[in-house]
Scaffold this active site. Structure first.
Site, PDB file in Angstrom:
ATOM      1  N   ARG A  66       2.309   8.665   3.306  1.00  0.00           N
ATOM      2  CA  ARG A  66       2.336   9.522   1.818  1.00  0.00           C
ATOM      3  C   ARG A  66       1.389  10.515   2.056  1.00  0.00           C
ATOM      4  O   ARG A  66       1.453  11.470   1.367  1.00  0.00           O
ATOM      5  CB  ARG A  66       2.732   8.663   0.893  1.00  0.00           C
ATOM      6  CG  ARG A  66       3.981   7.974   0.539  1.00  0.00           C
ATOM      7  CD  ARG A  66       4.140   7.251  -0.703  1.00  0.00           C
ATOM      8  NE  ARG A  66       3.029   6.143  -0.618  1.00  0.00           N
ATOM      9  CZ  ARG A  66       3.358   4.943  -0.362  1.00  0.00           C
ATOM     10  NH1 ARG A  66       4.615   4.607   0.112  1.00  0.00           N
ATOM     11  NH2 ARG A  66       2.715   4.036  -0.307  1.00  0.00           N
ATOM     12  N   GLU A 103      -5.339  -7.909   2.880  1.00  0.00           N
ATOM     13  CA  GLU A 103      -5.481  -9.064   2.411  1.00  0.00           C
ATOM     14  C   GLU A 103      -4.695  -9.987   3.060  1.00  0.00           C
ATOM     15  O   GLU A 103      -5.380 -11.036   3.102  1.00  0.00           O
ATOM     16  CB  GLU A 103      -4.232  -9.076   1.019  1.00  0.00           C
ATOM     17  CG  GLU A 103      -4.666 -10.268  -0.040  1.00  0.00           C
ATOM     18  CD  GLU A 103      -3.650  -9.936  -1.264  1.00  0.00           C
ATOM     19  OE1 GLU A 103      -3.091  -8.765  -1.411  1.00  0.00           O
ATOM     20  OE2 GLU A 103      -3.670 -10.905  -2.019  1.00  0.00           O
TER      21      GLU A 103
HETATM   22  P1  AMP Z   1      -5.850  -0.024  -0.467  1.00  0.00           P
HETATM   23  O1  AMP Z   1      -6.285   0.100   0.965  1.00  0.00           O
HETATM   24  O2  AMP Z   1      -5.918  -1.179  -1.078  1.00  0.00           O
HETATM   25  O3  AMP Z   1      -6.716   0.976  -1.164  1.00  0.00           O
HETATM   26  O4  AMP Z   1      -4.456   0.556  -0.464  1.00  0.00           O
HETATM   27  C1  AMP Z   1      -4.085   1.879  -0.517  1.00  0.00           C
HETATM   28  C2  AMP Z   1      -3.111   2.195   0.493  1.00  0.00           C
HETATM   29  O5  AMP Z   1      -1.912   1.250   0.153  1.00  0.00           O
HETATM   30  C3  AMP Z   1      -2.393   3.792   0.249  1.00  0.00           C
HETATM   31  O6  AMP Z   1      -1.922   4.064   1.546  1.00  0.00           O
HETATM   32  C4  AMP Z   1      -1.084   3.363  -0.645  1.00  0.00           C
HETATM   33  O7  AMP Z   1      -0.072   4.214  -0.033  1.00  0.00           O
HETATM   34  C5  AMP Z   1      -1.056   1.978  -0.589  1.00  0.00           C
HETATM   35  N1  AMP Z   1      -0.996   1.250  -1.986  1.00  0.00           N
HETATM   36  C6  AMP Z   1      -1.587   0.329  -2.309  1.00  0.00           C
HETATM   37  N2  AMP Z   1      -1.329  -0.049  -3.465  1.00  0.00           N
HETATM   38  C7  AMP Z   1      -0.181   0.584  -3.806  1.00  0.00           C
HETATM   39  C8  AMP Z   1       0.868   0.738  -4.830  1.00  0.00           C
HETATM   40  N3  AMP Z   1       0.363  -0.239  -6.028  1.00  0.00           N
HETATM   41  N4  AMP Z   1       1.676   1.546  -5.057  1.00  0.00           N
HETATM   42  C9  AMP Z   1       1.984   2.097  -4.120  1.00  0.00           C
HETATM   43  N5  AMP Z   1       1.163   2.320  -2.957  1.00  0.00           N
HETATM   44  C10 AMP Z   1       0.212   1.522  -2.889  1.00  0.00           C
END
Ligand code: AMP
Length: 182
Positions: A66, A103
């Protein structure tokens, strides 16, 4: 002008919560209604471009998938080139690569080596900032390639997951810009 602005719905109105997707306990933030609305899309692109452009950048990098949609549009708005940061197996030529912990398990981001030159100033775009793991990996990748990350921009920051802190603790000099905070 003020009257005009007050008639606009907040961008958060175009982000839809999808409970228990892709698994139980996760609230997925669906940005497709925002992308499908011409004015919300334009406001998002211009908003991100304004916030990041002040940092004097040469390229915008977007995180698959995205981050490609928003990142390429922001790059065009700022009038700089776009660099895709891709999942493994999608880049046919020589790459820089970074493996990072999720995770459960690991993931990887790659970028074609010849897209990045040592003195480039690069802004990174993704749709959602959650724990910050993906954003930190993207910064690691750009810095490994020898360039300088001048900012990270996203549509939505999930503040309770402390992604901003994760970025600041490793990269205190990288400003984080979020158009919507929840
Ligand atoms: P993080 O690495 O935990 O910051 O997760 C970010 C990545 O995961 C991004 O590329 C987002 O597109 C996706 N992502 C994480 N959580 C969500 C969520 N609740 N809804 C949509 N996309 C998410």
């Amino acid at each position: 002008m003020v009257e005009e602005a007050s008639r606009q719905s907040p961008l958060s109105d175009y982000i839809v919560n999808v409970p228990d997707y892709p698994k139980t306990g996760i609230i997925f933030k669906d940005i497709t209604p925002l992308l499908a609305d011409a004015k919300a899309l334009k406001r998002s692109i211009v908003g991100l471009a304004e916030r990041l452009n002040s940092q004097g950048i040469d390229r915008v990098a977007g995180i698959e998938a995205r981050g490609f949609i928003l990142g390429a549009a922001v790059a065009a708005e700022i009038e700089v080139g776009f660099i895709p940061l891709r999942k493994p197996g999608k880049s046919p030529r020589e790459v820089h690569s970074i493996r990072y912990q999720l995770e459960y398990g690991f993931d990887e981001l790659q970028v074609h080596k010849d897209l990045i030159e040592g003195d480039m100033k690069i802004a990174i775009i993704d749709d959602v900032l959650a724990t910050g793991g993906t954003a930190v990996a993207a910064i690691d990748l750009i810095e490994k390639a020898g360039a300088l990350v001048k900012g990270f921009g996203c549509l939505l920051e999930l503040e309770f997951l402390n992604g901003r802190k994760a970025i600041a603790s490793k990269y205190p000099g990288v400003p984080v810009e979020a158009l919507v905070k929840q």
